[in-house]
Design a protein around this motif. Structure first.
Motif, PDB file in Angstrom:
ATOM      1  N   SER A 331       0.673  -1.136   0.051  1.00  0.00           N
ATOM      2  CA  SER A 331       0.042  -0.120  -0.130  1.00  0.00           C
ATOM      3  C   SER A 331       0.900   1.159   0.168  1.00  0.00           C
ATOM      4  CB  SER A 331      -1.037  -0.072   1.100  1.00  0.00           C
ATOM      5  OG  SER A 331      -1.702   1.147   1.382  1.00  0.00           O
ATOM      6  N   LEU A 332       1.806   1.181   0.813  1.00  0.00           N
ATOM      7  CA  LEU A 332       2.855   2.223   1.034  1.00  0.00           C
ATOM      8  C   LEU A 332       3.538   2.506  -0.333  1.00  0.00           C
ATOM      9  CD1 LEU A 332       3.933   4.695   2.569  1.00  0.00           C
ATOM     10  CD2 LEU A 332       5.907   2.860   3.451  1.00  0.00           C
ATOM     11  N   SER A 333       4.032   1.377  -1.122  1.00  0.00           N
ATOM     12  CA  SER A 333       4.669   1.333  -2.405  1.00  0.00           C
ATOM     13  C   SER A 333       3.641   2.105  -3.271  1.00  0.00           C
ATOM     14  CB  SER A 333       5.006   0.155  -2.704  1.00  0.00           C
ATOM     15  OG  SER A 333       6.291  -0.546  -1.756  1.00  0.00           O
ATOM     16  N   ALA A 334       2.494   1.604  -3.483  1.00  0.00           N
ATOM     17  CA  ALA A 334       1.855   2.310  -4.300  1.00  0.00           C
ATOM     18  C   ALA A 334       1.359   3.683  -4.382  1.00  0.00           C
ATOM     19  CB  ALA A 334       0.220   1.634  -4.242  1.00  0.00           C
ATOM     20  N   PHE A 335       1.455   3.978  -3.000  1.00  0.00           N
ATOM     21  CA  PHE A 335       1.268   5.639  -2.440  1.00  0.00           C
ATOM     22  C   PHE A 335       2.490   6.596  -3.004  1.00  0.00           C
ATOM     23  CE2 PHE A 335       1.336   9.371   0.189  1.00  0.00           C
ATOM     24  CZ  PHE A 335       0.010   9.702   0.218  1.00  0.00           C
ATOM     25  N   ILE A 336       3.735   5.900  -2.766  1.00  0.00           N
ATOM     26  CA  ILE A 336       4.809   6.473  -3.206  1.00  0.00           C
ATOM     27  C   ILE A 336       4.898   6.686  -4.488  1.00  0.00           C
ATOM     28  CG2 ILE A 336       7.304   6.238  -3.176  1.00  0.00           C
ATOM     29  CD1 ILE A 336       6.993   5.046  -0.126  1.00  0.00           C
ATOM     30  N   GLY A 337       4.779   5.455  -5.364  1.00  0.00           N
ATOM     31  CA  GLY A 337       4.620   5.310  -6.847  1.00  0.00           C
ATOM     32  C   GLY A 337       3.774   6.434  -7.363  1.00  0.00           C
ATOM     33  N   GLY A 338       2.468   6.716  -6.824  1.00  0.00           N
ATOM     34  CA  GLY A 338       1.768   7.719  -7.154  1.00  0.00           C
ATOM     35  C   GLY A 338       2.371   9.136  -7.002  1.00  0.00           C
ATOM     36  N   GLY A 339       3.013   9.349  -5.983  1.00  0.00           N
ATOM     37  CA  GLY A 339       3.621  10.503  -5.420  1.00  0.00           C
ATOM     38  C   GLY A 339       4.688  10.845  -6.692  1.00  0.00           C
ATOM     39  N   GLY A 403       2.426  -0.694 -14.360  1.00  0.00           N
ATOM     40  CA  GLY A 403       2.798  -0.965 -15.686  1.00  0.00           C
ATOM     41  C   GLY A 403       2.899   0.158 -16.834  1.00  0.00           C
ATOM     42  N   ALA A 404       1.606   0.872 -16.745  1.00  0.00           N
ATOM     43  CA  ALA A 404       1.470   2.020 -17.544  1.00  0.00           C
ATOM     44  C   ALA A 404       2.254   3.050 -17.342  1.00  0.00           C
ATOM     45  CB  ALA A 404      -0.226   2.351 -17.331  1.00  0.00           C
ATOM     46  N   GLY A 405       2.493   3.340 -15.787  1.00  0.00           N
ATOM     47  CA  GLY A 405       3.452   4.271 -15.140  1.00  0.00           C
ATOM     48  C   GLY A 405       4.850   4.370 -15.955  1.00  0.00           C
ATOM     49  N   ILE A 406       5.313   3.076 -15.851  1.00  0.00           N
ATOM     50  CA  ILE A 406       6.685   2.794 -16.268  1.00  0.00           C
ATOM     51  C   ILE A 406       6.742   3.147 -18.024  1.00  0.00           C
ATOM     52  CG2 ILE A 406       8.360   1.101 -17.035  1.00  0.00           C
ATOM     53  CD1 ILE A 406       7.260  -0.580 -14.549  1.00  0.00           C
ATOM     54  N   LEU A 407       5.624   2.928 -18.725  1.00  0.00           N
ATOM     55  CA  LEU A 407       5.712   3.358 -20.101  1.00  0.00           C
ATOM     56  C   LEU A 407       5.682   4.814 -20.433  1.00  0.00           C
ATOM     57  CD1 LEU A 407       5.306   2.621 -23.188  1.00  0.00           C
ATOM     58  CD2 LEU A 407       2.746   2.546 -22.605  1.00  0.00           C
ATOM     59  N   PHE A 408       4.660   5.334 -19.401  1.00  0.00           N
ATOM     60  CA  PHE A 408       4.484   7.050 -19.779  1.00  0.00           C
ATOM     61  C   PHE A 408       5.776   7.658 -19.079  1.00  0.00           C
ATOM     62  CE2 PHE A 408      -0.125   5.934 -18.954  1.00  0.00           C
ATOM     63  CZ  PHE A 408      -0.338   5.994 -20.386  1.00  0.00           C
ATOM     64  N   SER A 409       6.597   7.130 -18.182  1.00  0.00           N
ATOM     65  CA  SER A 409       7.908   7.868 -17.646  1.00  0.00           C
ATOM     66  C   SER A 409       8.822   7.638 -18.835  1.00  0.00           C
ATOM     67  CB  SER A 409       8.529   6.888 -16.569  1.00  0.00           C
ATOM     68  OG  SER A 409       7.384   6.833 -15.356  1.00  0.00           O
ATOM     69  N   ALA A 419      11.369   5.094 -14.217  1.00  0.00           N
ATOM     70  CA  ALA A 419      10.723   3.837 -14.475  1.00  0.00           C
ATOM     71  C   ALA A 419      11.415   2.608 -13.909  1.00  0.00           C
ATOM     72  CB  ALA A 419      11.058   3.627 -16.028  1.00  0.00           C
ATOM     73  N   LEU A 420      12.700   2.633 -13.422  1.00  0.00           N
ATOM     74  CA  LEU A 420      13.518   1.573 -12.801  1.00  0.00           C
ATOM     75  C   LEU A 420      12.902   1.445 -11.154  1.00  0.00           C
ATOM     76  CD1 LEU A 420      17.232   2.209 -13.741  1.00  0.00           C
ATOM     77  CD2 LEU A 420      15.958   0.112 -14.236  1.00  0.00           C
ATOM     78  N   ILE A 421      12.452   2.580 -10.874  1.00  0.00           N
ATOM     79  CA  ILE A 421      11.811   2.618  -9.349  1.00  0.00           C
ATOM     80  C   ILE A 421      10.369   1.939  -9.353  1.00  0.00           C
ATOM     81  CG2 ILE A 421      10.873   4.030  -7.533  1.00  0.00           C
ATOM     82  CD1 ILE A 421      13.077   5.885  -8.141  1.00  0.00           C
ATOM     83  N   LEU A 422       9.752   2.493 -10.461  1.00  0.00           N
ATOM     84  CA  LEU A 422       8.186   1.727 -10.560  1.00  0.00           C
ATOM     85  C   LEU A 422       8.554   0.207 -10.903  1.00  0.00           C
ATOM     86  CD1 LEU A 422       6.542   4.675 -12.600  1.00  0.00           C
ATOM     87  CD2 LEU A 422       6.191   4.121 -10.318  1.00  0.00           C
ATOM     88  N   SER A 423       9.567  -0.223 -11.726  1.00  0.00           N
ATOM     89  CA  SER A 423       9.658  -1.476 -12.060  1.00  0.00           C
ATOM     90  C   SER A 423       9.794  -2.302 -10.842  1.00  0.00           C
ATOM     91  CB  SER A 423      10.658  -1.764 -13.004  1.00  0.00           C
ATOM     92  OG  SER A 423      10.573  -0.953 -14.239  1.00  0.00           O
ATOM     93  N   GLY A 424      10.657  -1.914  -9.901  1.00  0.00           N
ATOM     94  CA  GLY A 424      10.872  -2.441  -8.661  1.00  0.00           C
ATOM     95  C   GLY A 424       9.660  -2.707  -7.564  1.00  0.00           C
ATOM     96  N   MET A 425       8.954  -1.780  -7.757  1.00  0.00           N
ATOM     97  CA  MET A 425       7.515  -1.663  -7.189  1.00  0.00           C
ATOM     98  C   MET A 425       6.732  -2.790  -7.721  1.00  0.00           C
ATOM     99  SD  MET A 425       6.760   2.370  -6.445  1.00  0.00           S
ATOM    100  CE  MET A 425       7.632   3.140  -5.464  1.00  0.00           C
ATOM    101  N   LEU A 426       6.601  -2.799  -9.198  1.00  0.00           N
ATOM    102  CA  LEU A 426       5.952  -3.985  -9.709  1.00  0.00           C
ATOM    103  C   LEU A 426       6.320  -5.188  -9.419  1.00  0.00           C
ATOM    104  CD1 LEU A 426       3.751  -4.458 -11.729  1.00  0.00           C
ATOM    105  CD2 LEU A 426       5.379  -4.148 -13.810  1.00  0.00           C
ATOM    106  N   LEU A 427       7.640  -5.369  -9.453  1.00  0.00           N
ATOM    107  CA  LEU A 427       8.108  -6.693  -9.224  1.00  0.00           C
ATOM    108  C   LEU A 427       7.878  -7.099  -7.706  1.00  0.00           C
ATOM    109  CD1 LEU A 427      11.844  -6.527 -10.863  1.00  0.00           C
ATOM    110  CD2 LEU A 427       9.878  -7.869 -11.574  1.00  0.00           C
ATOM    111  N   ALA A 428       7.808  -6.104  -6.675  1.00  0.00           N
ATOM    112  CA  ALA A 428       7.327  -6.498  -5.485  1.00  0.00           C
ATOM    113  C   ALA A 428       5.937  -6.885  -5.165  1.00  0.00           C
ATOM    114  CB  ALA A 428       7.616  -5.362  -4.433  1.00  0.00           C
ATOM    115  N   PHE A 429       4.975  -6.508  -6.290  1.00  0.00           N
ATOM    116  CA  PHE A 429       3.676  -6.648  -6.235  1.00  0.00           C
ATOM    117  C   PHE A 429       3.449  -8.037  -6.934  1.00  0.00           C
ATOM    118  CE2 PHE A 429       2.385  -2.557  -5.285  1.00  0.00           C
ATOM    119  CZ  PHE A 429       1.150  -2.647  -4.810  1.00  0.00           C
ATOM    120  N   ILE A 430       3.898  -8.486  -7.884  1.00  0.00           N
ATOM    121  CA  ILE A 430       3.674  -9.705  -8.727  1.00  0.00           C
ATOM    122  C   ILE A 430       3.494 -10.921  -7.804  1.00  0.00           C
ATOM    123  CG2 ILE A 430       4.418 -11.134 -10.575  1.00  0.00           C
ATOM    124  CD1 ILE A 430       5.369  -8.748 -12.052  1.00  0.00           C
TER     125      ILE A 430
END
Length: 492
Positions: A331-339, A403-409, A419-430
């Motif tokens: 939850s915190l990771s998603a919040f930080i990714g949005g920020g 995934g969309a955020g990585i593309l738009f970045s 994009a790398l930071i968001l990719s790390g968050m995505l890998l933690a989610f999967i």
């Protein structure tokens, strides 16, 4: 007014203090260009970045001593590996989140309870760690405030004009605590509560470890600042501790905004504001955001380890505590990714990247990527509450949005770091799909005051950055300055 209502008003009071801090920052930075601040960050020598990273690691390593001493106090033994995990994850979250939201104490409770500590023992451990942190702060603050006293600016509106008065108070507090541990042999009783004081030897260890921790934390920022012959580390700690005191008093996450505004007010006569603010941003990234991302990835990696048969038995003992921790962490990771996506939408892209990108993409694609990236960021902020509640639909939507955020970045300015930071968050989610099993509406539950305050704080920062960019652009227009496409403010 009841205590419950006062508790609900706490987050909104934090918003007010944060707004004041943003006003101070805007006043200090309004005559500077954002490019100057970003250039100041890029001009920090790489070896100073390296030293700051090493000092950050040393600081978090020293913090494990808090938990080690606390377990000695409650007379429980755990392996250092478990102690280090609880300490690092706990402090990585408490340093960034503050007391109004998820705190390091709750992370420790979930970890230590899985290791058979009782609720009372965990409460004592958390209290002991907090006391250790403040004891070191008071001891070190007492030293620097009295030996290197600083005149407090009138803008602070304090009743005393020098930090020496604060230093005497800090020494008095430490002295009283030491005196109590020396003369008081039995426990302190208050109604049904009973509290045993630690031994004087344990108290001395508390003070030494905590003081060293504060010195290392301050050194992280000190080595990111420009070289100043008249600003020694000892003298700098006077400014640093005063700013930290102001930040901790507000209970904002990491004292964000307040810490920076106080540091700028104190050090702007010695250091140019763009360089100072750039160093503060680098410090927050190295000491706060970096460890938080690492702590999140560590828990995601633990999930992957559970799927390996050779360590299945060890993973089963870890599974109960992970199941309680994973949703809040993600939850915190998603919040930080949005920020991150919102903030990057207001920060100008690197010029050479835009020049390179325009050869491959038409301008409308770049601009729409700015807008869509900000939209994804806002949605992630709102979804983070449902992620904490383990809502199935929120998990799937967050994975797609990351995934969309990585593309738009990449499309909006080839921001590969983002994009790398968001990719790390995505890998933690999967690998954590199994923890999100609840069916229902994404926003069926009301947002609590803490969540509302956190979302407002991020949006305020994003809007402030946008106005900061627009105000500088207007100044350039008035002065007849040359404008480039990459200097234009991005659309939120």
């Amino acid at each position: 007014m009841t205590t419950k209502r006062l508790a609900r008003l706490g987050p909104y009071f934090g918003i007010l203090l944060f707004a004041v801090a943003l006003t101070v920052l805007h006043h200090e930075l309004k005559i500077y260009h954002l490019h100057e601040i970003l250039e100041a960050i890029r001009n920090i020598p790489s070896h100073r970045f390296g030293v700051s990273v090493i000092l950050t690691l040393a600081s978090y390593l020293i913090m494990t001593g808090y938990d080690k001493l606390a377990l000695l106090y409650v007379k429980r033994a755990l392996s250092y590996e478990n102690i280090a995990l609880a300490s690092f994850v706990g402090y990585a979250f408490s340093n960034n989140i503050g007391l109004a939201m998820l705190a390091g104490g709750s992370v420790r409770f979930r970890l230590y309870s899985a290791w058979d500590l009782s609720a009372l023992e965990i409460t004592k451990v958390v209290g002991f760690c907090a006391l250790s942190l403040w004891l070191g702060f008071f001891m070190l603050g007492g030293m620097v405030f009295t030996i290197e006293p600083m005149v407090i600016p009138e803008a602070f509106h304090l009743t005393f004009g020098s930090t020496r008065f604060l230093g005497f108070i800090f020494f008095f507090v430490v002295g009283v605590y030491l005196w109590m541990t020396l003369i008081r042999k039995g426990p302190i009783k208050f109604r049904a509560w009973e509290l045993s004081l630690p031994s004087p030897k344990l108290v001395v260890s508390q003070i030494i470890i905590s003081s060293l921790d504060w010195i290392l934390a301050g050194s992280v920022l000190y080595f990111l600042l420009p070289n100043l012959s008249d600003l020694t580390l000892f003298k700098f700690l006077c400014y640093y501790l005063l700013a930290q005191l102001a930040g901790m008093a507000t209970q904002l996450p990491g004292g964000i905004g307040v810490f920076e505004s106080v540091m700028i007010s104190l050090l702007s006569p010695k250091i140019p504001v763009p360089q100072l603010f750039g160093s503060l941003l680098a410090y927050r990234g190295i000491y706060y955001i970096g460890p938080l991302l690492l702590a999140s990835l560590m828990l995601g990696a633990r999930e992957l380890f559970q799927k390996i048969e050779t360590i299945k038995s060890a993973a089963q003992s870890f599974g109960s505590k992970v199941s309680a921790i994973v949703p809040p962490v993600l939850s915190l990771s998603a919040f930080i990714g949005g920020g991150i996506l919102l903030f990057s939408g207001t920060i100008p892209a690197v010029h050479w990247r835009m020049l390179w990108l325009k050869d491959f993409l038409p301008l409308p694609v770049v601009e729409i990527s700015h807008f869509l990236g900000s939209l994804v960021g806002t949605t992630l902020l709102l979804l983070s509450r449902s992620i904490q509640r383990r809502v199935d639909a929120a998990y799937h939507l967050t994975v797609y949005l990351l995934g969309a955020g990585i593309l738009f970045s990449l499309l909006k300015g080839f921001d590969y770091e983002e994009a790398l930071i968001l990719s790390g968050m995505l890998l933690a989610f999967i690998p954590c799909r199994s923890y999100f099993y609840r069916k229902g509406s994404l926003f069926s539950d009301r947002f609590r005051p803490g969540w509302i305050a956190a979302i407002i704080l991020v949006l305020m920062c994003s809007v402030w950055l946008g106005f900061f960019r627009i105000s500088i652009w207007n100044i350039q227009m008035i002065c007849g300055g040359n404008l480039r496409f990459t200097a234009m403010p991005r659309v939120l």
